[in-house]
Motif scaffolding. Structure first.
Motif, short mmCIF file in Angstrom:
data_model
loop_
_atom_site.label_atom_id
_atom_site.label_comp_id
_atom_site.label_asym_id
_atom_site.label_seq_id
_atom_site.Cartn_x
_atom_site.Cartn_y
_atom_site.Cartn_z
N THR A 41 0.82 -1.20 0.00
CA THR A 41 0.00 0.00 0.00
C THR A 41 0.86 1.26 0.00
N ILE A 42 2.17 1.11 -0.16
CA ILE A 42 3.05 2.29 -0.17
C ILE A 42 2.64 3.18 -1.33
N THR A 43 2.27 4.42 -1.03
CA THR A 43 1.66 5.28 -2.04
C THR A 43 2.14 6.73 -1.93
N PRO A 44 3.44 6.98 -2.15
CA PRO A 44 3.82 8.40 -2.22
C PRO A 44 3.27 8.97 -3.52
N LEU A 45 2.88 10.24 -3.49
CA LEU A 45 2.24 10.84 -4.67
C LEU A 45 2.92 12.14 -5.07
N ILE A 46 3.01 12.36 -6.36
CA ILE A 46 3.36 13.67 -6.91
C ILE A 46 2.25 14.02 -7.88
N VAL A 47 1.53 15.11 -7.59
CA VAL A 47 0.44 15.58 -8.44
C VAL A 47 0.97 16.76 -9.25
N PHE A 48 0.78 16.71 -10.55
CA PHE A 48 1.27 17.76 -11.43
C PHE A 48 0.16 18.72 -11.81
N SER A 49 0.53 19.97 -12.02
CA SER A 49 -0.33 20.97 -12.62
C SER A 49 0.37 21.35 -13.92
N GLY A 50 -0.17 20.90 -15.02
CA GLY A 50 0.56 21.04 -16.29
C GLY A 50 1.78 20.14 -16.23
N ASP A 51 2.95 20.72 -16.46
CA ASP A 51 4.17 19.91 -16.44
C ASP A 51 5.01 20.18 -15.19
N ARG A 52 4.41 20.82 -14.18
CA ARG A 52 5.15 21.16 -12.96
C ARG A 52 4.53 20.46 -11.74
N PRO A 53 5.38 19.97 -10.83
CA PRO A 53 4.84 19.40 -9.59
C PRO A 53 4.06 20.45 -8.81
N TRP A 54 2.90 20.05 -8.32
CA TRP A 54 2.03 20.94 -7.57
C TRP A 54 1.87 20.47 -6.13
N LEU A 55 1.79 19.15 -5.93
CA LEU A 55 1.61 18.58 -4.60
C LEU A 55 2.44 17.32 -4.48
N VAL A 56 3.26 17.26 -3.43
CA VAL A 56 4.06 16.08 -3.12
C VAL A 56 3.61 15.64 -1.74
N THR A 57 3.21 14.37 -1.61
CA THR A 57 2.64 13.93 -0.34
C THR A 57 2.83 12.42 -0.13
N GLY A 58 2.75 12.02 1.11
CA GLY A 58 2.83 10.61 1.45
C GLY A 58 2.46 10.42 2.91
N THR A 59 2.26 9.16 3.30
CA THR A 59 1.88 8.85 4.67
C THR A 59 2.30 7.43 5.02
N PRO A 60 2.66 7.18 6.28
CA PRO A 60 2.75 5.80 6.76
C PRO A 60 1.35 5.33 7.13
N GLY A 61 1.19 4.07 7.46
CA GLY A 61 -0.11 3.64 7.97
C GLY A 61 -0.59 2.30 7.47
N GLY A 62 0.23 1.51 6.78
CA GLY A 62 -0.18 0.18 6.36
C GLY A 62 -1.46 0.20 5.55
N GLY A 63 -2.46 -0.55 6.01
CA GLY A 63 -3.73 -0.67 5.29
C GLY A 63 -4.55 0.62 5.24
N TYR A 64 -4.14 1.63 6.01
CA TYR A 64 -4.86 2.91 5.98
C TYR A 64 -4.29 3.87 4.93
N ILE A 65 -3.16 3.54 4.33
CA ILE A 65 -2.47 4.48 3.44
C ILE A 65 -3.35 4.93 2.28
N ILE A 66 -3.93 4.00 1.56
CA ILE A 66 -4.67 4.36 0.35
C ILE A 66 -5.86 5.26 0.68
N ALA A 67 -6.65 4.90 1.68
CA ALA A 67 -7.81 5.73 2.05
C ALA A 67 -7.35 7.11 2.53
N THR A 68 -6.25 7.15 3.26
CA THR A 68 -5.73 8.43 3.76
C THR A 68 -5.33 9.33 2.60
#
Length: 158
Positions: A41-68
């Motif tokens: 469930t390891i799910t670090p994310l980089i969300v882009f706006s156009g071709d530039r990173p807009w949001l970089v985020t992640g969380t620990p939490g095992g089975g809670y990661i995806i919902a979080t």
């Protein structure tokens, strides 16, 4: 440690069925062997706006990661919250199948009977995740540290 091997496991390797007793029940598909992969469930994310990173985020939490992570993204994208506001919102999770809905503190108490009236089993939950994020707004970087865990902080660095 995997029984009889002396090998310490990390991350999701503990999800494998390391004993024949485990394999004989529901975990037959997770018996270690060639060409198998462990779900993660390891799910670090980089969300882009156009071709530039807009949001970089992640969380620990095992089975809670995806919902979080989904709830953080919805709070930022759908509801227009900044990352600090989005990280502090209460979270909801359902483990799978017929598992109960888990609710963190902070939801209106009116929601529990409404969910139960629709046939859901509901239970209170402890902390779900601990989001750490950076949002880029032009030349400004907005940091957010989820306060669910002790010593969380977002600190500016030059």
């Amino acid at each position: 440690m995997a029984p009889g091997t002396g090998i310490l496991l990390n991350n999701s390797l503990g999800n494998l069925a390391w004993t024949r007793r485990d394999a004989a029940t529901e975990r037959r598909a997770t018996l270690p062997g060639p060409n198998k992969r462990v779900g993660s469930t390891i799910t670090p994310l980089i969300v882009f706006s156009g071709d530039r990173p807009w949001l970089v985020t992640g969380t620990p939490g095992g089975g809670y990661i995806i919902a979080t992570m989904v709830q953080l993204l919805s709070n930022v994208i759908d509801h227009g919250l900044n990352v600090a506001e989005a990280a502090e919102r209460p979270r909801i999770n359902q483990g799978g199948g017929d598992a109960p809905l888990e609710l963190e503190e902070g939801f209106s108490p009116d929601i529990v009977p409404l969910l139960e009236a629709k046939g859901h089993r509901v239970r209170a939950s402890n902390t779900m995740g601990s989001i750490q994020s950076i949002m880029v707004e032009g030349a400004t970087y907005l940091g957010a540290a989820d306060t669910r865990r002790p010593d969380a902080a977002a600190v500016a660095a030059r």
